[in-house]
Design a protein around this motif. Structure first.
Motif, mmCIF file in Angstrom:
data_model
loop_
_atom_site.group_PDB
_atom_site.id
_atom_site.type_symbol
_atom_site.label_atom_id
_atom_site.label_comp_id
_atom_site.label_asym_id
_atom_site.label_seq_id
_atom_site.Cartn_x
_atom_site.Cartn_y
_atom_site.Cartn_z
ATOM 1 N N THR A 122 1.744 2.967 -3.647
ATOM 2 C CA THR A 122 0.195 3.138 -5.143
ATOM 3 C C THR A 122 -0.006 4.489 -5.191
ATOM 4 O OG1 THR A 122 -0.996 3.314 -2.644
ATOM 5 C CG2 THR A 122 -1.172 0.664 -3.931
ATOM 6 N N ASP A 123 0.297 5.992 -4.426
ATOM 7 C CA ASP A 123 -0.034 6.655 -4.923
ATOM 8 C C ASP A 123 1.679 7.486 -5.172
ATOM 9 O OD1 ASP A 123 2.301 7.184 -2.916
ATOM 10 O OD2 ASP A 123 1.349 7.819 -1.047
ATOM 11 N N GLY A 124 2.603 7.234 -5.715
ATOM 12 C CA GLY A 124 3.685 8.226 -6.660
ATOM 13 C C GLY A 124 4.704 9.209 -5.641
ATOM 14 N N ILE A 125 4.185 9.145 -5.012
ATOM 15 C CA ILE A 125 4.407 10.114 -3.585
ATOM 16 C C ILE A 125 5.608 9.620 -2.604
ATOM 17 C CG2 ILE A 125 4.057 11.964 -1.846
ATOM 18 C CD1 ILE A 125 2.043 12.623 -3.551
ATOM 19 N N THR A 126 5.133 8.739 -1.563
ATOM 20 C CA THR A 126 5.405 7.611 -0.694
ATOM 21 C C THR A 126 6.338 7.314 -0.988
ATOM 22 O OG1 THR A 126 2.836 7.388 0.257
ATOM 23 C CG2 THR A 126 4.632 5.930 1.588
ATOM 24 N N GLY A 128 0.978 -1.215 -0.481
ATOM 25 C CA GLY A 128 0.344 -0.128 0.313
ATOM 26 C C GLY A 128 0.788 1.548 0.069
ATOM 27 N N ASN A 129 2.196 1.191 0.158
ATOM 28 C CA ASN A 129 3.022 1.849 0.172
ATOM 29 C C ASN A 129 3.554 2.930 -0.985
ATOM 30 O OD1 ASN A 129 2.729 3.115 3.251
ATOM 31 N ND2 ASN A 129 4.223 1.210 3.426
#
Length: 239
Positions: free
Chosen positions: A20-24, A17-18
Motif C-alpha cells: 500500500t505504500d509504494g516503497i515496501t 498491507g505490504n
C-alpha cells in the motif's frame, strides 16, 4: 535511489498491507530476486501457501515447461478444490493441447497487423482520458484513468456497446472487491459466500457477467464479425 532491501525473514507476500505504500514492494522483490528467487510463502490456515518466482529467467522457464510446471491447479492465490477446478477452469488453468489451441486462436487476434488497426483508437483514447482527468485539476488516478482506460480497450476488442463500459467497471469492482463491503455483494469468508464457491472470487456478480457474455455470444454466433467474441464463438465451433 534504490530502497533498502527488506530482511528476508520480514518478507510476507500474503499480507496486502505490504503493498500500500509504494516503497515496501520494491524492497520485498529486491530481496527475493537477490536472496530467494524461488520463494515459498506460507499462509495462515486454512490456506496452504504458495511459491513465488521473481526472476525473469526463472519465470520464462516455468512458462515454457508445462511438463514440469502445471497451471491446472489454478494460477491465482485462491484456494480451490478439485470440484471447483473442474467447474471453473479457463484457458489460464489449462495445459497441453487444449491450451495451445485456444492460445493460438487468441494470439492471431493480437498480432502486429491486428494491433496496428487499434493505433489511432488507443492514441485517441489516451488523449481523451488524460485530458478529461487533467481538466479537473485534482483527480483520483484510479477512478479517472486506470479503471476507465483498460475497460475501454477491452470493450473495443470485444465490440461491447459504448454504453456498457461503466457496467463492466462496476462488475469488475464487485467481483474483485470481494473483501470490501463498499463493493462486494457477499463478503469473502462469510457463510453466505459458500453458495457461490464455484464462481470466480465467490462473487454473485459473476453470474451477471456470464449472462452478459452468453448474450453477446448468441448475437455474434454465425456472423462475420472480426471482434474477439465473434472469433471465439465461430472459430472454436468449427470441427
Amino acid at each position: 535511489m534504490i530502497p533498502e532491501p527488506l530482511p528476508l525473514d520480514e518478507v510476507d507476500l500474503a499480507d496486502p498491507g505490504n503493498f500500500t505504500d509504494g516503497i515496501t514492494p520494491w524492497r520485498v522483490f529486491h530481496t527475493l530476486r537477490h536472496q530467494d528467487p524461488v520463494h515459498w510463502q506460507p499462509e495462515p490456515a486454512p490456506n496452504a501457501g504458495f511459491w513465488a518466482v521473481t526472476r525473469h529467467e526463472d519465470i520464462a522457464r516455468v512458462d515454457r515447461d508445462a511438463e514440469t510446471f502445471t497451471s491446472t491447479k489454478f494460477v491465482n492465490l485462491e484456494e480451490v478444490d478439485d470440484d471447483q477446478i473442474k467447474r471453473r477452469a479457463s484457458i489460464l488453468e489449462l495445459d497441453g493441447v487444449r491450451h495451445r489451441a485456444l492460445r493460438g486462436l487468441l494470439q492471431r487476434q493480437f498480432g502486429a497487423s491486428v494491433i496496428g488497426r487499434y493505433t489511432d483508437f488507443l492514441r485517441g483514447l489516451t488523449a481523451t482520458t488524460l485530458d478529461a482527468a487533467l481538466a479537473k485539476g485534482s483527480f483520483d488516478f484510479v477512478s479517472e484513468v486506470s479503471a476507465d482506460f483498460p475497460i475501454n480497450v477491452l470493450a473495443r476488442l470485444l465490440d461491447v456497446p459504448d454504453g456498457d463500459t461503466k457496467q463492466l467497471i462496476e462488475w469488475g469492482n464487485r467481483i474483485i472487491g470481494n473483501t470490501d463491503p463498499d463493493y462486494a455483494d457477499v463478503l469473502l469468508g462469510s457463510q453466505e459466500s459458500e453458495q457461490y464457491r464455484h464462481l470466480p472470487f465467490r462473487s454473485p456478480a459473476s453470474l451477471e457477467v456470464f449472462a452478459y457474455g452468453r448474450e453477446l455470444a448468441r448475437r455474434r454466433r454465425g456472423g462475420t464479425g472480426t471482434d474477439l467474441v465473434s472469433k471465439l464463438v465461430n472459430e472454436t465451433a468449427r470441427p
